[in-house]
Write a protein that holds these residues in place. Structure first.
Motif, PDB file in Angstrom:
ATOM      1  N   ASP A 123       0.765  -1.215   0.018  1.00  0.00           N
ATOM      2  CA  ASP A 123      -0.024   0.129  -0.125  1.00  0.00           C
ATOM      3  C   ASP A 123       0.948   1.238   0.005  1.00  0.00           C
ATOM      4  OD1 ASP A 123      -2.607  -0.740  -0.476  1.00  0.00           O
ATOM      5  OD2 ASP A 123      -3.127  -0.595   1.697  1.00  0.00           O
ATOM      6  N   GLY A 124       1.920   1.351  -0.878  1.00  0.00           N
ATOM      7  CA  GLY A 124       2.862   2.504  -0.768  1.00  0.00           C
ATOM      8  C   GLY A 124       3.478   2.636   0.237  1.00  0.00           C
ATOM      9  N   LYS A 125       3.662   2.002   1.444  1.00  0.00           N
ATOM     10  CA  LYS A 125       4.502   2.225   2.577  1.00  0.00           C
ATOM     11  C   LYS A 125       5.945   1.965   2.219  1.00  0.00           C
ATOM     12  CE  LYS A 125       0.777   1.691   6.073  1.00  0.00           C
ATOM     13  NZ  LYS A 125      -0.316   1.080   4.935  1.00  0.00           N
ATOM     14  N   ALA A 126       6.939   2.490   2.992  1.00  0.00           N
ATOM     15  CA  ALA A 126       8.160   2.456   2.980  1.00  0.00           C
ATOM     16  C   ALA A 126       8.743   1.067   2.842  1.00  0.00           C
ATOM     17  CB  ALA A 126       8.944   3.122   4.082  1.00  0.00           C
ATOM     18  N   PRO A 127       9.688   0.833   2.057  1.00  0.00           N
ATOM     19  CA  PRO A 127      10.014  -0.685   1.813  1.00  0.00           C
ATOM     20  C   PRO A 127      10.499  -1.321   3.206  1.00  0.00           C
ATOM     21  CG  PRO A 127      11.316   0.648   0.311  1.00  0.00           C
ATOM     22  CD  PRO A 127      10.394   1.632   1.273  1.00  0.00           C
ATOM     23  N   ALA A 128       9.991  -2.510   3.398  1.00  0.00           N
ATOM     24  CA  ALA A 128      10.356  -3.666   4.334  1.00  0.00           C
ATOM     25  C   ALA A 128      11.127  -4.517   3.799  1.00  0.00           C
ATOM     26  CB  ALA A 128       9.015  -3.904   5.046  1.00  0.00           C
TER      27      ALA A 128
END
Length: 193
Positions: A123-128
């Motif tokens: 959902d576009g959140k920073a890479p994990a």
């Protein structure tokens, strides 16, 4: 709006689409983006594509450029070394979410897909990054504890499906300490006899 997205170049800012992968995009360590629409049960995408949740598999998801896809022809399979956060067994609410994953485009379930993922954005959140765990070399085994199986610089993964052989990932031994994806852990339990 059309379901044919512009062709990306596989970079983080311009990921390949599921359609790009179906149409022969190639690469290692490239970003691919799509909507999580289902999962595969079995060994062949066309036969095992499943679009309902919860899933019974933690090891893969299907992604598509169409968030409402319900046919295998619209999807590509993605192997999940990064299991906990993405799979539809533990996270049925991920159905329909957009994911970008960095991995290698290769055959999976008989079709072009993505394996060996190292990073993802949900959902576009920073890479994990893939969830890692640290293991240390032991000389004895205790029932119920988690271990990794390592030989010749490779660690076995628990992702074997029905293929009959162990898949492996690179594992470097740092003075008896090895850090690998958590999905490599096997719980070894004593049985009678």
């Amino acid at each position: 709006s059309s379901n044919t997205p512009s062709t990306g170049d596989g970079s983080e800012n311009s990921p390949f689409s599921a359609t790009d992968v179906q149409n022969g995009a190639t690469g290692t360590g490239v970003w691919v983006e799509g909507y999580i629409v289902g999962w595969v049960d079995g060994m062949i995408l066309a036969e095992g594509a499943n679009f309902s949740v919860p899933s019974t598999s933690q090891t893969n998801v299907l992604i598509s450029d169409n968030p409402k896809a319900t046919s295998a022809a619209e999807c590509i399979p993605v192997q999940l070394p990064i299991r906990g956060a993405i799979n539809l067994m533990d996270n049925p609410s991920n159905l329909g979410k957009k994911i970008a994953i960095k991995g290698n485009i290769t055959k999976y379930f008989g079709e072009n897909g993505v394996k060996e993922g190292t990073e993802y954005k949900l959902d576009g959140k920073a890479p994990a990054t893939a969830e890692t765990a640290t293991y240390k070399k032991v000389s004895s085994i205790t029932s119920g504890k988690e271990y990794i199986l390592v030989a010749s610089g490779k660690a076995a993964t628990a992702i074997t499906g029905n293929y009959g052989y162990l898949q492996v990932v690179d594992a470097s031994d740092n003075n008896g300490i090895i850090e690998v994806a958590q999905s490599c852990g096997f719980v070894i339990k004593e049985t009678t006899g």
